[in-house]
Scaffold this motif. Structure first.
Motif, PDB file in Angstrom:
ATOM      1  N   GLY A 273       0.780  -1.225   0.000  1.00 41.05           N
ATOM      2  CA  GLY A 273       0.000   0.000   0.000  1.00 41.05           C
ATOM      3  C   GLY A 273       0.812   1.275   0.000  1.00 41.05           C
ATOM      4  N   ASP A 274       2.129   1.179   0.125  1.00 38.44           N
ATOM      5  CA  ASP A 274       2.942   2.396   0.137  1.00 38.44           C
ATOM      6  C   ASP A 274       2.866   3.111  -1.208  1.00 38.44           C
ATOM      7  N   LEU A 275       2.718   4.441  -1.147  1.00 32.62           N
ATOM      8  CA  LEU A 275       2.729   5.236  -2.359  1.00 32.62           C
ATOM      9  C   LEU A 275       4.158   5.381  -2.860  1.00 32.62           C
ATOM     10  N   LEU A 276       4.323   5.362  -4.175  1.00 28.89           N
ATOM     11  CA  LEU A 276       5.642   5.512  -4.793  1.00 28.89           C
ATOM     12  C   LEU A 276       5.947   6.982  -5.008  1.00 28.89           C
ATOM     13  N   ASP A 277       7.223   7.324  -4.989  1.00 32.61           N
ATOM     14  CA  ASP A 277       7.617   8.716  -5.196  1.00 32.61           C
ATOM     15  C   ASP A 277       7.144   9.226  -6.549  1.00 32.61           C
ATOM     16  N   ARG A 278       7.175   8.366  -7.531  1.00 32.75           N
ATOM     17  CA  ARG A 278       6.635   8.701  -8.847  1.00 32.75           C
ATOM     18  C   ARG A 278       6.030   7.433  -9.448  1.00 32.75           C
ATOM     19  N   PRO A 279       4.965   7.552 -10.227  1.00 31.97           N
ATOM     20  CA  PRO A 279       4.335   6.353 -10.803  1.00 31.97           C
ATOM     21  C   PRO A 279       5.285   5.624 -11.739  1.00 31.97           C
ATOM     22  N   ILE A 280       5.101   4.324 -11.844  1.00 31.74           N
ATOM     23  CA  ILE A 280       5.945   3.511 -12.709  1.00 31.74           C
ATOM     24  C   ILE A 280       5.087   2.789 -13.745  1.00 31.74           C
ATOM     25  N   PHE A 281       5.665   2.604 -14.923  1.00 32.28           N
ATOM     26  CA  PHE A 281       5.013   1.910 -16.033  1.00 32.28           C
ATOM     27  C   PHE A 281       5.450   0.452 -15.989  1.00 32.28           C
ATOM     28  N   THR A 282       4.492  -0.451 -15.747  1.00 32.08           N
ATOM     29  CA  THR A 282       4.799  -1.871 -15.593  1.00 32.08           C
ATOM     30  C   THR A 282       3.926  -2.678 -16.553  1.00 32.08           C
ATOM     31  N   PRO A 283       4.322  -2.779 -17.806  1.00 37.37           N
ATOM     32  CA  PRO A 283       3.460  -3.377 -18.827  1.00 37.37           C
ATOM     33  C   PRO A 283       3.267  -4.873 -18.646  1.00 37.37           C
ATOM     34  N   ALA A 284       2.244  -5.373 -19.310  1.00 33.20           N
ATOM     35  CA  ALA A 284       1.981  -6.815 -19.343  1.00 33.20           C
ATOM     36  C   ALA A 284       1.703  -7.212 -20.784  1.00 33.20           C
TER      37      ALA A 284
ATOM     38  N   TRP B  42      -8.658   3.993  -3.589  1.00 34.50           N
ATOM     39  CA  TRP B  42      -8.853   3.920  -2.140  1.00 34.50           C
ATOM     40  C   TRP B  42      -9.448   5.229  -1.627  1.00 34.50           C
ATOM     41  N   ASP B  43     -10.208   5.135  -0.556  1.00 36.82           N
ATOM     42  CA  ASP B  43     -10.718   6.330   0.111  1.00 36.82           C
ATOM     43  C   ASP B  43      -9.544   7.027   0.804  1.00 36.82           C
ATOM     44  N   ALA B  44      -9.319   8.302   0.482  1.00 45.50           N
ATOM     45  CA  ALA B  44      -8.135   9.002   0.989  1.00 45.50           C
ATOM     46  C   ALA B  44      -8.153   9.149   2.504  1.00 45.50           C
ATOM     47  N   SER B  45      -9.308   9.460   3.076  1.00 46.59           N
ATOM     48  CA  SER B  45      -9.355   9.659   4.524  1.00 46.59           C
ATOM     49  C   SER B  45      -9.056   8.366   5.257  1.00 46.59           C
ATOM     50  N   ALA B  46      -9.573   7.236   4.767  1.00 47.02           N
ATOM     51  CA  ALA B  46      -9.281   5.945   5.382  1.00 47.02           C
ATOM     52  C   ALA B  46      -7.818   5.576   5.180  1.00 47.02           C
ATOM     53  N   TYR B  47      -7.307   5.834   3.977  1.00 47.71           N
ATOM     54  CA  TYR B  47      -5.920   5.459   3.670  1.00 47.71           C
ATOM     55  C   TYR B  47      -4.932   6.158   4.603  1.00 47.71           C
ATOM     56  N   HIS B  48      -5.187   7.406   4.912  1.00 45.65           N
ATOM     57  CA  HIS B  48      -4.246   8.185   5.721  1.00 45.65           C
ATOM     58  C   HIS B  48      -4.534   8.096   7.228  1.00 45.65           C
ATOM     59  N   ASP B  49      -5.498   7.247   7.619  1.00 46.15           N
ATOM     60  CA  ASP B  49      -5.835   7.078   9.031  1.00 46.15           C
ATOM     61  C   ASP B  49      -5.004   5.933   9.605  1.00 46.15           C
ATOM     62  N   ALA B  50      -3.938   6.267  10.287  1.00 48.07           N
ATOM     63  CA  ALA B  50      -3.009   5.256  10.804  1.00 48.07           C
ATOM     64  C   ALA B  50      -3.653   4.354  11.845  1.00 48.07           C
ATOM     65  N   ALA B  51      -4.764   4.773  12.430  1.00 47.84           N
ATOM     66  CA  ALA B  51      -5.414   3.968  13.456  1.00 47.84           C
ATOM     67  C   ALA B  51      -6.201   2.802  12.859  1.00 47.84           C
ATOM     68  N   ARG B  52      -6.464   2.851  11.569  1.00 47.55           N
ATOM     69  CA  ARG B  52      -7.234   1.792  10.925  1.00 47.55           C
ATOM     70  C   ARG B  52      -6.336   0.604  10.594  1.00 47.55           C
ATOM     71  N   SER B  53      -6.954  -0.550  10.451  1.00 49.19           N
ATOM     72  CA  SER B  53      -6.213  -1.731  10.009  1.00 49.19           C
ATOM     73  C   SER B  53      -5.806  -1.546   8.549  1.00 49.19           C
ATOM     74  N   ARG B  54      -4.805  -2.301   8.130  1.00 51.55           N
ATOM     75  CA  ARG B  54      -4.373  -2.213   6.723  1.00 51.55           C
ATOM     76  C   ARG B  54      -5.508  -2.598   5.782  1.00 51.55           C
ATOM     77  N   GLN B  55      -6.293  -3.599   6.163  1.00 52.98           N
ATOM     78  CA  GLN B  55      -7.402  -4.019   5.310  1.00 52.98           C
ATOM     79  C   GLN B  55      -8.394  -2.882   5.107  1.00 52.98           C
ATOM     80  N   ASP B  56      -8.711  -2.147   6.167  1.00 49.57           N
ATOM     81  CA  ASP B  56      -9.641  -1.026   6.046  1.00 49.57           C
ATOM     82  C   ASP B  56      -9.025   0.125   5.247  1.00 49.57           C
ATOM     83  N   ARG B  57      -7.742   0.397   5.453  1.00 46.07           N
ATOM     84  CA  ARG B  57      -7.075   1.494   4.748  1.00 46.07           C
ATOM     85  C   ARG B  57      -7.025   1.234   3.248  1.00 46.07           C
ATOM     86  N   LEU B  58      -6.892  -0.050   2.860  1.00 47.33           N
ATOM     87  CA  LEU B  58      -6.717  -0.385   1.450  1.00 47.33           C
ATOM     88  C   LEU B  58      -7.991  -0.986   0.835  1.00 47.33           C
ATOM     89  N   ALA B  59      -9.144  -0.737   1.450  1.00 43.88           N
ATOM     90  CA  ALA B  59     -10.411  -1.221   0.883  1.00 43.88           C
ATOM     91  C   ALA B  59     -10.691  -0.463  -0.411  1.00 43.88           C
TER      92      ALA B  59
END
Length: 306
Positions: free
Chosen positions: A141-152, A234-251
């Protein structure tokens, strides 16, 4: 994999292909300049098409694609109905896109602004994603400093797509086309990520389908774009809420509710169970919430079972 239902027969159009969630038609008169792309209400998970479908899903995702197409600074595959193509049948008008045929590139243009999903799994194994080395110590779930292109690489029907390096994409389509696909994908993602952030939503990753206009040679954006089915939000407010579980932050605003329910009630042997009405309703509500967040409007069409 679950068998797909028989496609809807549409006057003036001939069915040519059905994927898990979309059906393709070509004009019945034999002309090949246009396609009708119809988004069904089908929902898939774990390589199965599930029952029942999600009423209103096809119309909602089509509307969201059209909303994004209007805001992306790149030609797209949409065609005005007043052209020489057959009219879109009324019974699918709310979930259909009238498009022009393109020479599609065999590359799925994936852009990641966060490390999660299959990208995180690859990073855990190798410290890289599609050959791109990333800093050590990153977590799911960590944000990257800059987006990356990862083709398939788009695998043949029935097989799984294969994550590839940019160098492999050069081998597949040539250096100029590969660079154009990468640069356009990163540009679109960055603009969309910034727009979404202003509306309280984190755009974690997405995939684009791009083709070449056979008449002009221009790069053209096709398929669906930046929907809940092609992107992870992801919901931004949930994502940045450190008190939430990882599952809730990344819903995410997608069918994760369906995946979670199946994981609890199915061992993946045999046919999957039918989805309860409550799961169907919750899934639609999650799709709808993203549409409202991004556009500021209610979906243009109320859900109707199809």
């Amino acid at each position: 994999m679950t068998l797909l239902p028989a496609p809807t027969q549409l006057a003036g159009w001939r069915h040519i292909y059905s994927g898990k969630v979309r059906d393709l038609y070509t004009p019945a008169d034999g002309s090949d300049a246009h396609l009708l792309v119809v988004a069904s209400n089908r929902v898939s998970a774990f390589d199965h098409v599930l029952e029942p479908p999600i009423p209103g899903k096809g119309a909602l995702l089509t509307a969201l694609s059209n909303w994004w197409f209007a805001r992306i600074d790149l030609p797209n595959h949409l065609v005005a109905e007043e052209s020489d193509a057959p009219a879109v049948p009324a019974e699918v008008a709310d979930r259909a896109m009238l498009t022009r045929r393109l020479e599609m590139y065999p590359i799925e243009c994936v852009v990641r602004g966060a490390l999660t999903g299959s990208g995180f799994a690859e990073y855990q194994r190798t410290g890289a994603v599609c050959g791109i080395e990333l800093p050590s110590g990153l977590d799911d779930g960590d944000l990257l400093d800059r987006p990356i292109f990862t083709p398939a690489y788009k695998a043949p029907l029935g097989e799984h797509d294969e994550n590839i390096t940019f160098e492999r994409s050069v081998e597949l389509v040539g250096p100029e086309a590969a660079a154009a696909l990468r640069d356009a994908s990163l540009q679109i993602f960055t603009a969309a990520r910034d727009l979404a952030a202003g509306r309280g939503v984190v755009l974690a990753d997405t995939k684009f389908e791009l083709g070449r206009d056979p008449l002009t040679g221009a790069l053209v954006l096709a398929d669906e774009v930046l929907t809940s089915d092609s992107s992870r939000y992801w919901d931004a407010s949930a994502y940045h809420d450190a008190a939430r579980s990882r599952q809730d932050r990344l819903a995410s605003f997608d069918k994760q509710i369906v995946r979670n329910w199946l994981s609890e009630h199915w061992d993946r042997a045999g046919a999957p169970p039918a989805l309860p009405d409550e799961i169907v309703a919750k899934t639609y509500d999650r799709y709808r919430e993203l549409y409202v967040r991004l556009t500021g409007d209610e979906p243009p069409v109320a859900p109707v079972a199809i």
